[in-house]
Design a protein around this motif. Sequence first.
Motif, mmCIF file in Angstrom:
data_model
loop_
_atom_site.group_PDB
_atom_site.id
_atom_site.type_symbol
_atom_site.label_atom_id
_atom_site.label_comp_id
_atom_site.label_asym_id
_atom_site.label_seq_id
_atom_site.Cartn_x
_atom_site.Cartn_y
_atom_site.Cartn_z
ATOM 1 N N ALA A 105 26.444 38.417 38.875
ATOM 2 C CA ALA A 105 27.740 38.231 39.533
ATOM 3 C C ALA A 105 27.682 37.202 40.651
ATOM 4 O O ALA A 105 28.715 36.594 40.977
ATOM 5 C CB ALA A 105 28.224 39.568 40.098
ATOM 6 N N PHE A 106 26.512 36.985 41.235
ATOM 7 C CA PHE A 106 26.442 36.077 42.385
ATOM 8 C C PHE A 106 26.862 34.647 42.028
ATOM 9 O O PHE A 106 27.726 34.075 42.705
ATOM 10 C CB PHE A 106 25.038 36.093 42.982
ATOM 11 N N ALA A 112 34.265 31.654 41.601
ATOM 12 C CA ALA A 112 35.564 32.282 41.812
ATOM 13 C C ALA A 112 36.067 32.160 43.236
ATOM 14 O O ALA A 112 37.217 32.534 43.518
ATOM 15 C CB ALA A 112 35.493 33.767 41.429
ATOM 16 N N ALA A 113 35.250 31.645 44.162
ATOM 17 C CA ALA A 113 35.656 31.511 45.567
ATOM 18 C C ALA A 113 36.322 30.166 45.792
ATOM 19 O O ALA A 113 35.773 29.112 45.421
ATOM 20 C CB ALA A 113 34.442 31.668 46.482
ATOM 21 N N ARG A 114 37.477 30.172 46.416
ATOM 22 C CA ARG A 114 38.248 28.937 46.632
ATOM 23 C C ARG A 114 37.550 27.975 47.587
ATOM 24 O O ARG A 114 37.689 26.762 47.446
ATOM 25 C CB ARG A 114 39.638 29.278 47.182
ATOM 26 N N LEU A 130 36.257 37.685 35.299
ATOM 27 C CA LEU A 130 35.824 38.862 36.060
ATOM 28 C C LEU A 130 36.817 40.006 35.902
ATOM 29 O O LEU A 130 36.427 41.173 35.786
ATOM 30 C CB LEU A 130 35.652 38.497 37.530
ATOM 31 N N ASP A 131 38.111 39.685 35.898
ATOM 32 C CA ASP A 131 39.122 40.723 35.707
ATOM 33 C C ASP A 131 39.000 41.375 34.335
ATOM 34 O O ASP A 131 39.171 42.595 34.190
ATOM 35 C CB ASP A 131 40.530 40.129 35.868
ATOM 36 N N LYS A 170 34.105 40.172 41.950
ATOM 37 C CA LYS A 170 35.322 40.199 42.777
ATOM 38 C C LYS A 170 34.974 40.421 44.247
ATOM 39 O O LYS A 170 35.475 39.721 45.135
ATOM 40 C CB LYS A 170 36.262 41.298 42.286
ATOM 41 N N LEU A 171 34.112 41.416 44.523
ATOM 42 C CA LEU A 171 33.762 41.716 45.912
ATOM 43 C C LEU A 171 33.022 40.549 46.568
ATOM 44 O O LEU A 171 33.294 40.198 47.729
ATOM 45 C CB LEU A 171 32.903 42.985 45.965
#
Length: 284
Positions: A105-106, A112-114, A130-131, A170-171
């Motif tokens: 996930a990392f 996924a981070a803007r 991810l969703d 997500k987190l």
Amino acid sequence: MIALNSENRAAIAARHPEIFRPSWRRRSMIVTGLGAAVGVFVFGIVQLDIPLNRLSDGIFMLGGFLRLMLPPDPGSWALALTCLHALGETLSIAFLGTLGGALLAFPASLLAARNVVANRIIHFLARRSLDTVRGVDTLIWALIWVGVVGLGPFAGILALVCSDFGTFGKLFSEAIEAADKKPVEGIQAAGGNHLHGVRFGLLPQVIPILLSQVLYYFESNTRSATIIGIVGAGGIGLQLAEQIRVLEWQKVSFLILLILVAVSAIDWMSSRLRFAIIGRRAIA
């Protein structure tokens, strides 16, 4: 500090009547919201045809089960050793599943981070992926992997990896987006590029938060590994399902006691580690 007596309070209320005036609009909104919640609850009970009269009967039946479960008894030393081995298998499933999900996930969270990837298409695809993975429950993933790789702990590990991949992604991405921009801007102002800003200005801020989240999910996945073991993914959940099937309630209570002790110990250790990580971050 001078205490507010009734005269001072009256004088302040006279100067600022709009503050002390009761807000009937807010009160009506609160009452309406509570009434709507109660109405939806009652509608759900009626619509689903929930038999509330069974609740009292179920409580008495639960008391009967509790009497059958006392005192906890493994039955024999051989079964007790088998249960301890199964508990160790469950902890291994939880640890490897959590670690694998976090490692996968990392990099996905960076996409996924803007504030890391500005490309909207990559950001959109990463978020929706991810969703999609997170939308499937851990138990469903366990059933899928049991059908793919067969019974055993490997299926449980893969199920937790898939489930945690979506959740951690997500987190982690939200933690990265919430990080302070000033260190990144300072590194770029000193001549560093965007990757230098992410590596030396962004990641040192979020790594302690990510580690804290991983530790929490390791404790949570210990319970999840027990549940997915019931569907054939190995561990103590499989032993628990077998003892329930043959109505050995004292052995069931012994297994439940082992699970509670293990989860409590992991929760205590992970809490200490999380506070240590957060404390070091605060000092730094």
